[in-house]
Scaffold this motif. Structure first.
Motif, PDB file in Angstrom:
ATOM      1  N   THR A 166       0.870  -1.084  -0.138  1.00 46.60           N
ATOM      2  CA  THR A 166       0.064   0.118   0.231  1.00 46.60           C
ATOM      3  C   THR A 166       0.731   1.210  -0.252  1.00 46.60           C
ATOM      4  O   THR A 166       2.018   1.280   0.388  1.00 46.60           O
ATOM      5  CB  THR A 166      -0.822   0.134   1.219  1.00 46.60           C
ATOM      6  OG1 THR A 166      -0.299   0.096   2.580  1.00 46.60           O
ATOM      7  CG2 THR A 166      -1.660  -1.117   1.212  1.00 46.60           C
ATOM      8  N   LYS A 170      -3.581   6.572   0.178  1.00 49.10           N
ATOM      9  CA  LYS A 170      -4.653   6.198   1.335  1.00 49.10           C
ATOM     10  C   LYS A 170      -4.415   4.823   1.849  1.00 49.10           C
ATOM     11  O   LYS A 170      -5.184   3.953   1.862  1.00 49.10           O
ATOM     12  CB  LYS A 170      -6.157   6.319   0.478  1.00 49.10           C
ATOM     13  CG  LYS A 170      -6.055   7.722   0.054  1.00 49.10           C
ATOM     14  CD  LYS A 170      -7.614   8.080  -0.216  1.00 49.10           C
ATOM     15  CE  LYS A 170      -7.821   9.256  -0.806  1.00 49.10           C
ATOM     16  NZ  LYS A 170      -7.730  10.528   0.004  1.00 49.10           N
ATOM     17  N   ALA A 171      -2.928   4.403   2.317  1.00 51.51           N
ATOM     18  CA  ALA A 171      -2.775   3.246   2.701  1.00 51.51           C
ATOM     19  C   ALA A 171      -3.580   2.722   3.820  1.00 51.51           C
ATOM     20  O   ALA A 171      -3.902   1.364   4.079  1.00 51.51           O
ATOM     21  CB  ALA A 171      -1.537   3.354   3.348  1.00 51.51           C
ATOM     22  N   SER A 172      -4.117   3.649   4.888  1.00 56.01           N
ATOM     23  CA  SER A 172      -4.783   3.187   5.997  1.00 56.01           C
ATOM     24  C   SER A 172      -6.217   2.749   5.750  1.00 56.01           C
ATOM     25  O   SER A 172      -6.723   2.148   6.517  1.00 56.01           O
ATOM     26  CB  SER A 172      -4.791   4.467   7.212  1.00 56.01           C
ATOM     27  OG  SER A 172      -5.376   5.405   6.427  1.00 56.01           O
ATOM     28  N   MET A 173      -6.549   3.114   4.401  1.00 53.37           N
ATOM     29  CA  MET A 173      -8.105   2.646   4.319  1.00 53.37           C
ATOM     30  C   MET A 173      -8.452   1.021   4.009  1.00 53.37           C
ATOM     31  O   MET A 173      -9.403   0.815   4.096  1.00 53.37           O
ATOM     32  CB  MET A 173      -8.610   3.424   3.180  1.00 53.37           C
ATOM     33  CG  MET A 173      -8.897   5.089   3.465  1.00 53.37           C
ATOM     34  SD  MET A 173      -9.481   5.840   2.149  1.00 53.37           S
ATOM     35  CE  MET A 173     -11.182   5.264   1.995  1.00 53.37           C
ATOM     36  N   GLU A 221      -6.896  -1.566   5.762  1.00 49.92           N
ATOM     37  CA  GLU A 221      -7.205  -2.755   6.732  1.00 49.92           C
ATOM     38  C   GLU A 221      -8.564  -2.667   7.419  1.00 49.92           C
ATOM     39  O   GLU A 221      -9.011  -3.681   7.800  1.00 49.92           O
ATOM     40  CB  GLU A 221      -6.102  -2.633   7.636  1.00 49.92           C
ATOM     41  CG  GLU A 221      -6.054  -3.970   8.589  1.00 49.92           C
ATOM     42  CD  GLU A 221      -4.621  -3.754   9.507  1.00 49.92           C
ATOM     43  OE1 GLU A 221      -3.804  -2.894   9.278  1.00 49.92           O
ATOM     44  OE2 GLU A 221      -4.508  -4.799  10.413  1.00 49.92           O
ATOM     45  N   PRO A 222      -9.171  -1.432   7.458  1.00 53.97           N
ATOM     46  CA  PRO A 222     -10.350  -1.616   8.160  1.00 53.97           C
ATOM     47  C   PRO A 222     -11.398  -2.403   7.091  1.00 53.97           C
ATOM     48  O   PRO A 222     -12.433  -2.712   7.726  1.00 53.97           O
ATOM     49  CB  PRO A 222     -10.769  -0.053   8.151  1.00 53.97           C
ATOM     50  CG  PRO A 222      -9.594   0.657   8.207  1.00 53.97           C
ATOM     51  CD  PRO A 222      -8.822  -0.168   7.208  1.00 53.97           C
ATOM     52  N   TYR A 273      -0.231  -6.337   5.638  1.00 48.32           N
ATOM     53  CA  TYR A 273      -0.201  -5.139   5.032  1.00 48.32           C
ATOM     54  C   TYR A 273       1.303  -4.109   5.210  1.00 48.32           C
ATOM     55  O   TYR A 273       1.823  -3.948   6.362  1.00 48.32           O
ATOM     56  CB  TYR A 273      -1.085  -3.779   5.718  1.00 48.32           C
ATOM     57  CG  TYR A 273      -2.660  -4.378   5.464  1.00 48.32           C
ATOM     58  CD1 TYR A 273      -3.496  -4.041   4.593  1.00 48.32           C
ATOM     59  CD2 TYR A 273      -3.079  -5.231   6.601  1.00 48.32           C
ATOM     60  CE1 TYR A 273      -4.608  -4.639   4.449  1.00 48.32           C
ATOM     61  CE2 TYR A 273      -4.550  -5.657   6.420  1.00 48.32           C
ATOM     62  CZ  TYR A 273      -4.982  -5.459   5.363  1.00 48.32           C
ATOM     63  OH  TYR A 273      -6.763  -6.059   5.350  1.00 48.32           O
ATOM     64  N   THR A 333       3.623  -0.714   3.880  1.00 50.90           N
ATOM     65  CA  THR A 333       3.168   0.499   3.405  1.00 50.90           C
ATOM     66  C   THR A 333       4.585   1.231   3.031  1.00 50.90           C
ATOM     67  O   THR A 333       5.431   1.088   3.763  1.00 50.90           O
ATOM     68  CB  THR A 333       2.567   1.333   4.641  1.00 50.90           C
ATOM     69  OG1 THR A 333       1.075   0.931   4.562  1.00 50.90           O
ATOM     70  CG2 THR A 333       2.129   2.584   3.974  1.00 50.90           C
ATOM     71  N   GLU A 375       6.542   4.558   2.720  1.00 50.38           N
ATOM     72  CA  GLU A 375       6.475   5.923   3.248  1.00 50.38           C
ATOM     73  C   GLU A 375       6.155   6.912   2.034  1.00 50.38           C
ATOM     74  O   GLU A 375       5.424   7.849   2.162  1.00 50.38           O
ATOM     75  CB  GLU A 375       7.776   6.099   3.979  1.00 50.38           C
ATOM     76  CG  GLU A 375       7.413   5.841   5.503  1.00 50.38           C
ATOM     77  CD  GLU A 375       8.685   6.075   6.225  1.00 50.38           C
ATOM     78  OE1 GLU A 375       9.403   6.903   5.930  1.00 50.38           O
ATOM     79  OE2 GLU A 375       8.661   5.306   7.384  1.00 50.38           O
TER      80      GLU A 375
END
Ligand code: GDD
Ligand code: MG
Length: 363
Positions: free
Chosen positions: A60, A63-66, A68-69, A83, A85, A87
């Protein structure tokens, strides 16, 4: 019959910005866009699982944090998801190298690598077996398209050995292109420099070919689509709803249209051609919707006509408006009597007044 392999690992490339799909990708990364009723990736994940993939490392960036949810640890899908990511975006090769830190495969094991915006009907198991049997460094799924200039052009010899990799060349030598699904021998991934921006298409593959490694093609003519443009995205959703590409993730039977829970389609409306109607969306009397993607909570007003278009979450298309090949951003309002055709895009939250845009006077 699909054939499976025991416990295959995969890397899924999902860090691109999806610029060609703006404004849809302003708030949601391309791989999470609702497609035939579920996030696009749900189709790819279910298919990969059907071929024996059990563990997937998401590469990722944007918008990497989208991610896992939405997919969590993967248990609900019968998968183990990890996951990784970047940087800063590291390009396709840098992303693969970075994600490889999350693999458990040994140096000689095959690892599947998937572009995160592809719908494909090909037999992944057969591709992996071909890779192993030929002891290739990398095996590339290849398909044929009318316009290869938008893709990686991949000529091969009589024995499917790849002889060149020409990314987005204006002068393609064949219609055969890189279909975005690779089998790497794990040790080959470890030769990609770490922590650097690297393109597999422009650096890794040409480099392997130049140094005499076996880069193998896996040519195939089954269903294939890159959903990277609005027209292709709409086509992909439509083909899944119609069952042209079978997906274990389709949330209902294949057919003329699919409705999610709470959607209300008037008995006097016509919804056809593989349209997906989002949760709680409303299609009012006299409206006709064909081959389109309607987001959750959107409203298609009386007598509106929507063809081959995407209507975002919570958007309103008022009465009598005509959309064809259009993209309406989330929460936008298209006032009554407008006509938006061929590539029109309305940004999220924008409100177009009555009859503000028309392309012809005969509607
Ligand atoms: N993690 C990460 N980081 N992922 C990335 C990055 C990055 O810096 N850049 C791109 N990706 C991901 C995208 O999210 C997508 O899933 C995949 O890599 C390919 O990127 P696209 O932007 O979709 O590339 P393309 O469609 O122009 O071309 C690629 O796919 C074609 C087939 O559809 C190339 O691989 C072509 O050779 C190929 O023909
Ligand atoms: Mg693409």
């Amino acid at each position: 019959m699909e054939s499976s392999l025991p416990d295959l690992e995969a890397i899924l490339l999902v860090g691109g910005q999806g610029t060609r799909l703006r404004p849809l990708t302003l708030g949601t990364p391309k791989p999470l866009l609702p497609t035939a009723g579920v996030p696009f990736l749900a189709h790819q994940l279910a298919r990969a699982r059907s071929f024996g993939v059990r563990r997937i490392v998401f590469a990722t960036s944007y918008k990497a944090s989208m991610f896992e949810p939405v997919f969590g640890d993967g248990a609900a899908l019968g998968l183990e998801l990890v996951y990784m990511t970047e940087e800063e975006p590291l390009g396709t090769g840098g992303a693969i190298r970075n994600a490889a830190q999350g693999l458990t495969a040994g140096p000689a094991d095959p690892v599947l690598v998937l572009n995160g915006d592809i719908l494909s009907g090909h037999d992944i198991g057969d591709q992996v077996r071909r890779h192993v049997a030929r002891e290739a460094a990398v095996t590339l799924h290849l398909t044929e398209v009318d316009d290869p200039t938008r893709f990686g052009c991949v000529p091969t010899d009589d024995e499917d050995r790849v002889t060149a990799f020409l990314e987005k060349t204006p002068t393609p030598v064949t219609n055969r292109i890189n279909a975005g699904c690779y089998v790497f021998t794990r040790s080959v991934i470890d030769t990609i420099p770490a922590g650097e921006v690297v393109s597999v298409e422009r650096q890794t593959f040409p480099g392997l070919i130049a140094s005499g490694e076996l880069v193998l093609g896996y040519p195939d003519r089954t269903y294939w689509l890159d959903v990277g443009t609005p027209a292709a995205f709409v086509r992909g959703s439509r083909d899944l709803v119609l069952g042209r590409l079978a997906s274990p993730a389709l949330p209902g039977p294949a057919g003329e249209f699919l409705t999610l829970p709470g959607a209300r389609v008037s008995a006097e409306a016509k919804v056809t051609g593989g349209t997906a109607v989002g949760a709680r969306a409303v299609v009012e009397a006299g409206a006709s919707v064909a081959g389109s993607v309607l987001g959750d909570d959107c409203v298609i007003g009386e007598g509106a006509s929507v063809t081959d278009s995407v209507v975002g979450r919570g958007a309103h298309v008022r009465s009598g408006t005509v959309l064809r090949d259009a993209v309406i951003g989330d929460r936008a309002v298209v006032g009554p009597g407008n006509e938006l055709l061929a590539g029109s895009r309305v940004w999220p939250g924008v409100e177009l007044p009555e009859c503000a845009v028309r392309f012809s006077s005969d509607v």
